[in-house]
Each structure stands twice: as structure tokens, then as C-alpha cells.
Motif scaffolding. Structure first.
Motif, PDB file in Angstrom:
ATOM      1  N   ALA A 149      28.566  35.416  48.927  1.00 46.13           N
ATOM      2  CA  ALA A 149      27.208  35.930  49.112  1.00 46.13           C
ATOM      3  C   ALA A 149      27.210  37.248  49.887  1.00 46.13           C
ATOM      4  CB  ALA A 149      26.351  34.896  49.832  1.00 46.13           C
ATOM      5  N   HIS A 150      28.126  37.385  50.836  1.00 44.50           N
ATOM      6  CA  HIS A 150      28.206  38.620  51.631  1.00 44.50           C
ATOM      7  C   HIS A 150      28.742  39.783  50.796  1.00 44.50           C
ATOM      8  CE1 HIS A 150      28.982  41.295  55.015  1.00 44.50           C
ATOM      9  NE2 HIS A 150      30.219  41.422  54.594  1.00 44.50           N
ATOM     10  N   GLU A 197      40.697  34.765  45.385  1.00 44.97           N
ATOM     11  CA  GLU A 197      40.783  34.064  46.682  1.00 44.97           C
ATOM     12  C   GLU A 197      41.495  34.934  47.727  1.00 44.97           C
ATOM     13  OE1 GLU A 197      39.382  31.282  47.340  1.00 44.97           O
ATOM     14  OE2 GLU A 197      39.120  30.186  45.481  1.00 44.97           O
ATOM     15  N   PRO A 198      41.044  36.155  47.973  1.00 42.26           N
ATOM     16  CA  PRO A 198      41.820  37.091  48.804  1.00 42.26           C
ATOM     17  C   PRO A 198      41.879  36.740  50.276  1.00 42.26           C
ATOM     18  CG  PRO A 198      39.674  38.020  48.310  1.00 42.26           C
ATOM     19  CD  PRO A 198      39.784  36.757  47.501  1.00 42.26           C
ATOM     20  N   VAL A 199      40.990  35.841  50.761  1.00 38.36           N
ATOM     21  CA  VAL A 199      40.998  35.536  52.201  1.00 38.36           C
ATOM     22  C   VAL A 199      41.206  34.053  52.486  1.00 38.36           C
ATOM     23  CG1 VAL A 199      39.569  37.522  52.812  1.00 38.36           C
ATOM     24  CG2 VAL A 199      38.473  35.341  52.275  1.00 38.36           C
ATOM     25  N   SER A 200      41.381  33.234  51.459  1.00 42.45           N
ATOM     26  CA  SER A 200      41.448  31.789  51.691  1.00 42.45           C
ATOM     27  C   SER A 200      42.707  31.368  52.434  1.00 42.45           C
ATOM     28  CB  SER A 200      41.346  31.028  50.366  1.00 42.45           C
ATOM     29  OG  SER A 200      42.437  31.343  49.532  1.00 42.45           O
ATOM     30  N   ALA A 201      43.781  32.174  52.375  1.00 41.26           N
ATOM     31  CA  ALA A 201      45.018  31.828  53.070  1.00 41.26           C
ATOM     32  C   ALA A 201      45.077  32.399  54.488  1.00 41.26           C
ATOM     33  CB  ALA A 201      46.232  32.321  52.272  1.00 41.26           C
ATOM     34  N   VAL A 228      32.194  31.735  41.289  1.00 46.82           N
ATOM     35  CA  VAL A 228      32.373  30.556  42.131  1.00 46.82           C
ATOM     36  C   VAL A 228      32.366  29.291  41.272  1.00 46.82           C
ATOM     37  CG1 VAL A 228      31.274  31.692  44.087  1.00 46.82           C
ATOM     38  CG2 VAL A 228      29.901  30.242  42.596  1.00 46.82           C
ATOM     39  N   GLY A 229      32.884  28.227  41.869  1.00 48.37           N
ATOM     40  CA  GLY A 229      32.942  26.932  41.217  1.00 48.37           C
ATOM     41  C   GLY A 229      34.089  26.127  41.796  1.00 48.37           C
ATOM     42  N   GLU A 230      34.088  24.832  41.518  1.00 49.98           N
ATOM     43  CA  GLU A 230      35.145  23.973  42.028  1.00 49.98           C
ATOM     44  C   GLU A 230      36.483  24.294  41.359  1.00 49.98           C
ATOM     45  OE1 GLU A 230      33.429  19.661  42.776  1.00 49.98           O
ATOM     46  OE2 GLU A 230      32.467  20.583  41.041  1.00 49.98           O
ATOM     47  N   SER A 231      37.570  23.771  41.931  1.00 47.60           N
ATOM     48  CA  SER A 231      38.891  23.932  41.330  1.00 47.60           C
ATOM     49  C   SER A 231      38.895  23.326  39.934  1.00 47.60           C
ATOM     50  CB  SER A 231      39.948  23.244  42.194  1.00 47.60           C
ATOM     51  OG  SER A 231      40.031  23.851  43.464  1.00 47.60           O
ATOM     52  N   GLY A 232      39.521  24.036  38.994  1.00 46.29           N
ATOM     53  CA  GLY A 232      39.589  23.545  37.624  1.00 46.29           C
ATOM     54  C   GLY A 232      38.443  23.947  36.741  1.00 46.29           C
ATOM     55  N   CYS A 233      37.547  24.819  37.261  1.00 46.15           N
ATOM     56  CA  CYS A 233      36.381  25.197  36.457  1.00 46.15           C
ATOM     57  C   CYS A 233      36.650  26.397  35.558  1.00 46.15           C
ATOM     58  CB  CYS A 233      35.179  25.485  37.357  1.00 46.15           C
ATOM     59  SG  CYS A 233      35.351  26.986  38.318  1.00 46.15           S
ATOM     60  N   GLY A 234      37.784  27.082  35.722  1.00 44.87           N
ATOM     61  CA  GLY A 234      38.124  28.198  34.843  1.00 44.87           C
ATOM     62  C   GLY A 234      38.127  29.566  35.498  1.00 44.87           C
ATOM     63  N   LEU A 249      35.879  41.988  40.936  1.00 41.35           N
ATOM     64  CA  LEU A 249      35.626  40.625  40.480  1.00 41.35           C
ATOM     65  C   LEU A 249      36.141  39.736  41.599  1.00 41.35           C
ATOM     66  CD1 LEU A 249      34.849  38.424  38.467  1.00 41.35           C
ATOM     67  CD2 LEU A 249      37.111  38.679  37.409  1.00 41.35           C
ATOM     68  N   PHE A 250      35.235  39.117  42.329  1.00 45.21           N
ATOM     69  CA  PHE A 250      35.562  38.403  43.567  1.00 45.21           C
ATOM     70  C   PHE A 250      35.504  36.901  43.309  1.00 45.21           C
ATOM     71  CE2 PHE A 250      34.478  36.642  47.768  1.00 45.21           C
ATOM     72  CZ  PHE A 250      35.490  37.188  48.531  1.00 45.21           C
ATOM     73  N   ILE A 251      36.666  36.250  43.323  1.00 49.01           N
ATOM     74  CA  ILE A 251      36.769  34.821  43.059  1.00 49.01           C
ATOM     75  C   ILE A 251      37.073  34.115  44.369  1.00 49.01           C
ATOM     76  CG2 ILE A 251      38.072  33.042  41.813  1.00 49.01           C
ATOM     77  CD1 ILE A 251      38.702  35.214  39.716  1.00 49.01           C
ATOM     78  N   ALA A 252      36.247  33.133  44.733  1.00 51.34           N
ATOM     79  CA  ALA A 252      36.450  32.471  46.021  1.00 51.34           C
ATOM     80  C   ALA A 252      35.742  31.129  46.047  1.00 51.34           C
ATOM     81  CB  ALA A 252      35.954  33.351  47.166  1.00 51.34           C
ATOM     82  N   HIS A 253      36.243  30.241  46.916  1.00 49.84           N
ATOM     83  CA  HIS A 253      35.561  28.989  47.215  1.00 49.84           C
ATOM     84  C   HIS A 253      34.562  29.156  48.362  1.00 49.84           C
ATOM     85  CE1 HIS A 253      38.959  27.221  44.958  1.00 49.84           C
ATOM     86  NE2 HIS A 253      38.119  26.235  44.722  1.00 49.84           N
ATOM     87  N   ASP A 254      34.798  30.179  49.190  1.00 50.28           N
ATOM     88  CA  ASP A 254      33.965  30.417  50.359  1.00 50.28           C
ATOM     89  C   ASP A 254      32.651  31.055  49.904  1.00 50.28           C
ATOM     90  OD1 ASP A 254      32.739  31.249  52.699  1.00 50.28           O
ATOM     91  OD2 ASP A 254      34.600  31.939  53.629  1.00 50.28           O
TER      92      ASP A 254
END
Length: 332
Positions: A232-233, A193-197, A60-66, A222-227
Motif C-alpha cells: 500500500a505504501h 519480495e524485496p524486503v521479506s528477508a 498480492v495474494g497468498e503463497s501459490g496464487c501465481g 512490479l512490486f510483489i510482496a506478502h506485506d
């Protein structure tokens, strides 16, 4: 919170399926109208993490964090500037052509936008079978049986194979993408980001499907998301990135319910509470992420940190053990 997370053994007890050591990716970019000078974008700057078999690492992290650059390094879409990626104990970039081809079979991906990741001119059966055509010697009847099995695993009827992607909803398209990712029985899936759209009402269904598949198939994510609630789930371990560095990493219970790094605390305070019965911390996160072309000296978060000290502007903190996790902060 991930169901049953508290009863699981810590992921680091098991030998890692995938391990990144001092993983680094810097990009050279030209500056000026005539390209008269170059600069270095420090997209990923010496990070370490491990993913055990059958577990999920949330990033996790803000946009642009890598985060996305990290996923591309793991998928082999970018080569690291420095550092090592080990898969089942072997250096991925020392495997040779045949070994790298085998690695790509074991590591698949599901991307953010199912509208863009599926070829609109191909029927679903062809889309799902494509990895089998390229990477296996299965004959046509065996491929058809495998496609029907995969569609059933993700909750789609066999007749879906004869349709085109535009004939499905967003959630169904993401199920098709998941079926394609499972075609070669991978050991690790990168979920970017598999569910953000997807619509909010559909996200839980897809996340529950991914959780069920992990239990049934033993696949790692490897789960990458803003949510953050979704992370956490889904996750066993959470790593928090800021400006190319990992600032906190630990088991989900520790990081999500009791974050220690000021950046992690601000992220979770800004999100919907993971623990609805616990107190809500109010941590302000001012400003924007600085440019990776010129990251701040010392702690990269210090210009935005409400708890910054003089030392933070001079010395970059190392990751150290603190309250059941690793955290890079001079407060500890």
C-alpha cells in the motif's frame, strides 16, 4: 498509504509501459509413481494488467496464487502458454532475438534473498559491473565510474566496491542488488519480495530508497510482496491474485482502504491496518488455497468465502467495474 497517492493521476491515463493481456501459464506435470498420467497446473490463468511509466503495480495474494510465475513471465524466464506481453506497445515474443535482448536490458529484477542473489566469490564492484560487461561496450575506467555512481545512488560508499557480500548486512546487500539492477538504466524493475528477508527495522529504509529512486529516475516497478502495508505504501495500483486469477485490481486508495472482493477484504483484515484511524473489519479466511491442479468450479474462492451463494459454485465471475476498481465477484 503511499505518500501523495491521492494527488497522482490514475495510471491508466498514461500509455502503459508494460501490458499483459490474457496472460496464461500452464505446466504439465506427471502423476503416479511411474508417471502414467499427466495433469495441468494452472499457475497463471488469463490475467490482464498494465504498468504505466514511473508507476508501481503491487501484486498480492497468498503463497501459490501465481505471483512468482507472473514475475517469471515478465522477466522472460518462462514463456507464456497463451496471451500477450507488450512492452512500449510491442509484443515481447515477436521481437526476435535482438529485440528480446533489448527488452531484457530494460526489464531487471531484485529478488527476495540478498544472501542468495549475490555471488559470494565476487567483489561488489564486479557484481554491479557484470551487466555492463555483458551488455555494453564501456571500457574499464567508464565501468568503474558507473559502479561508483550506482553505489552512491543506493547509499553505499565507493570503498564498498572492493569488499565481498559477506562483509555487509542484509539491508546493505539488498542495496547492492538494487545497484546491479539499475546498472543498465532499466525502465521496469520486478521486485519479488524485496524486503521479506530483511529485519523489520531495515525494511522501511529499503522501501524508502526504492520510492526515492522512482522519483529520481522515473523507473516503474512490479512490486510483489506478502506485506500488505508495504504494498500500500509503495504502489499506485494494486492487483489481488487468487489461484491464478486476478480477483480485484484498482488504484491503491480504493483497494487498500475500501476492498470489495471478500478475499481482498480478508487479506487486509488479517494484516496490520493500513488506515489506523479507520474501523477494523473482522473477516475470517478459513482453509487453504486449493490445488491449482484442480481449481474449484465457478468462483475459485467460493469454498472459502463466507458470503458464497449457490451461483458462485456454478459460474465464474468476470472482472467488472465496481466502486472505482475492477472486481470479479457475483456480489456486485
Amino acid at each position: 498509504m503511499r505518500r501523495g497517492a491521492g494527488s497522482l493521476s490514475p495510471p491508466d491515463v498514461k500509455p502503459p509501459l508494460l501490458e499483459a493481456v490474457a496472460l496464461t501459464k500452464h505446466f504439465l506435470v506427471r502423476r503416479g509413481a511411474l508417471g502414467w498420467s499427466t495433469a495441468v497446473v494452472r499457475a497463471v490463468d488469463s490475467i490482464d494488467f498494465a504498468i504505466a511509466a514511473g508507476t508501481t503495480l503491487g501484486l498480492v495474494g497468498e503463497s501459490g496464487c501465481g505471483k512468482t510465475t507472473t514475475s517469471k513471465l515478465i522477466l522472460g524466464l518462462e514463456r507464456p502458454t497463451a496471451g500477450v506481453i507488450r512492452f512500449q506497445g510491442r509484443d515481447v515474443h515477436a521481437l526476435g532475438r535482438a529485440g528480446e535482448r533489448e527488452y531484457r536490458r530494460h526489464v531487471q529484477a531484485v529478488f527476495q534473498d540478498p544472501y542468495a542473489s549475490l555471488d559470494p566469490r565476487m567483489r561488489v564492484a564486479t557484481i554491479v559491473a557484470e551487466p555492463l560487461v555483458i551488455n555494453t561496450e564501456l571500457d574499464a575506467p567508464a565501468r568503474r565510474r558507473r559502479v561508483a555512481e550506482l553505489l552512491d545512488v543506493v547509499g553505499l560508499p565507493a570503498r564498498a566496491g572492493g569488499l565481498y557480500p559477506h562483509e555487509f548486512s542484509g539491508g546493505q546487500r539488498q542495496r547492492i542488488a538494487i545497484a546491479r539492477a539499475l546498472a543498465l538504466s532499466p525502465k521496469l524493475i520486478v521486485l519479488d519480495e524485496p524486503v521479506s528477508a530483511l529485519d523489520v527495522s531495515i525494511r522501511a529504509q529499503v522501501l524508502n530508497l526504492l520510492t526515492d529512486l522512482q522519483k529520481r529516475l522515473g523507473v516503474s516497478y512490479l512490486f510483489i510482496a506478502h506485506d500488505l502495508a508495504a504494498v500500500a505504501h509503495m504502489s499506485h495500483t494494486i492487483a489481488v491474485m487468487y489461484l491464478g486469477r486476478i480477483v480485484e485490481i484498482g488504484e491503491v486508495d480504493a483497494v487498500a482502504l475500501a476492498p470489495t472482493h471478500p478475499y481482498t477484504r480478508a487479506l487486509f483484515a488479517a494484516a496490520l491496518p493500513v488506515d489506523v484511524d479507520g474501523p477494523r473489519e473482522d473477516v475470517a479466511l478459513a482453509g487453504e488455497v486449493p490445488s491449482p491442479l484442480a481449481p474449484p468450479a465457478g468462483c475459485r474462492f467460493h469454498p472459502r468465502c463466507p458470503l458464497a451463494m449457490d451461483r458462485c459454485a456454478r459460474e465464474e465471475p468476470a472482472l467488472r467495474k465496481e466502486q472505482g476498481r475492477l472486481v470479479a465477484c457475483h456480489l456486485y
